[in-house]
Enzyme design. Structure first.
Site, PDB file in Angstrom:
ATOM      1  N   GLU A   1       0.965   4.043   1.932  1.00 15.10           N
ATOM      2  CA  GLU A   1       1.494   4.236   3.187  1.00 15.10           C
ATOM      3  C   GLU A   1       2.665   3.575   3.555  1.00 15.10           C
ATOM      4  OE1 GLU A   1      -2.962   4.962   3.203  1.00 15.10           O
ATOM      5  OE2 GLU A   1      -1.560   3.590   2.294  1.00 15.10           O
TER       6      GLU A   1
ATOM      7  N   HIS B   1       0.697  -0.985   0.091  1.00 18.43           N
ATOM      8  CA  HIS B   1       0.043  -0.020  -0.089  1.00 18.43           C
ATOM      9  C   HIS B   1       0.894   1.288  -0.004  1.00 18.43           C
ATOM     10  CE1 HIS B   1      -3.979  -2.098   1.661  1.00 18.43           C
ATOM     11  NE2 HIS B   1      -3.354  -2.719   0.754  1.00 18.43           N
TER      12      HIS B   1
ATOM     13  N   CYS C   1      -2.065  -0.317   7.409  1.00 19.26           N
ATOM     14  CA  CYS C   1      -1.437   0.970   7.377  1.00 19.26           C
ATOM     15  C   CYS C   1      -1.415   1.827   8.671  1.00 19.26           C
ATOM     16  CB  CYS C   1      -2.032   1.747   5.987  1.00 19.26           C
ATOM     17  SG  CYS C   1      -1.607   0.848   4.568  1.00 19.26           S
TER      18      CYS C   1
ATOM     19  N   CYS D   1      -5.907   1.910   6.053  1.00 20.84           N
ATOM     20  CA  CYS D   1      -6.721   0.676   6.501  1.00 20.84           C
ATOM     21  C   CYS D   1      -6.006   0.271   7.521  1.00 20.84           C
ATOM     22  CB  CYS D   1      -6.451  -0.454   5.269  1.00 20.84           C
ATOM     23  SG  CYS D   1      -4.783  -0.972   5.249  1.00 20.84           S
TER      24      CYS D   1
END
Length: 162
Positions: free
Chosen positions: A48, A46, A79, A76
């Site tokens: 992040e 992801h 993250c 999420c």
């Protein structure tokens, strides 16, 4: 956040969900990440997480004390946890994620005040623009999938008739 919005276009051009993140420390960008889960075939890739990884390498420390992470979409749980463990002082995000958001959209991981570190949270920065861009992306993706199905049907019919 404006730079993150621009970076989302790069992710989309590579077929990724257009989400971008960057880590800022001492008024300089030390990490940038774009969603890369599809390309890398890695559920943890992801934006992040990738921004935090790059920032850690650049500052040569896995603790990013005093940093701010900017991201276009509410993080999420994975993250949000990475941000917590990196000890980012602040998180700024655009749109809320009511499906998987872990900082108020779906639930709030940071509402457990027994944790040893809770970052300051600023939400909704350019949120309407981020939401609009994500809606457009998913609309285009659905239309493309529909067109692919139609073309497959036409090609199959042509093949069968020949």
């Amino acid at each position: 956040m404006e730079l993150c919005l621009e970076l989302t276009k790069i992710a989309e051009n590579y077929g990724e969900i257009p989400i971008a993140a960057m880590v800022v420390l001492d008024d300089r960008i030390v990490g940038i990440g774009l969603n890369n889960s599809i390309i890398l075939q890695d559920a943890t890739a992801h934006a992040e997480v990738l921004a935090i990884r790059e920032a850690g390498r650049r500052v040569e420390n896995y603790r990013l004390v005093g940093s701010t992470i900017y991201t276009t979409l509410e993080p999420c749980p994975m993250c949000a946890g990475a941000i917590l463990h990196a000890r980012c002082a602040r998180i700024v995000f655009g749109a809320q994620d009511f499906k998987t958001g872990a900082i108020g959209g779906r639930f709030n991981l940071y509402s457990d005040f027994t944790m040893n570190h809770i970052p300051e949270v600023t939400s909704g920065v350019r949120g309407a623009k981020v939401s609009e861009e994500l809606l457009k992306y998913f609309r285009r993706k659905r239309e493309l999938k529909k067109e692919q199905k139609r073309l497959l049907k036409v090609a199959t019919q042509m093949y069968e008739e020949s």
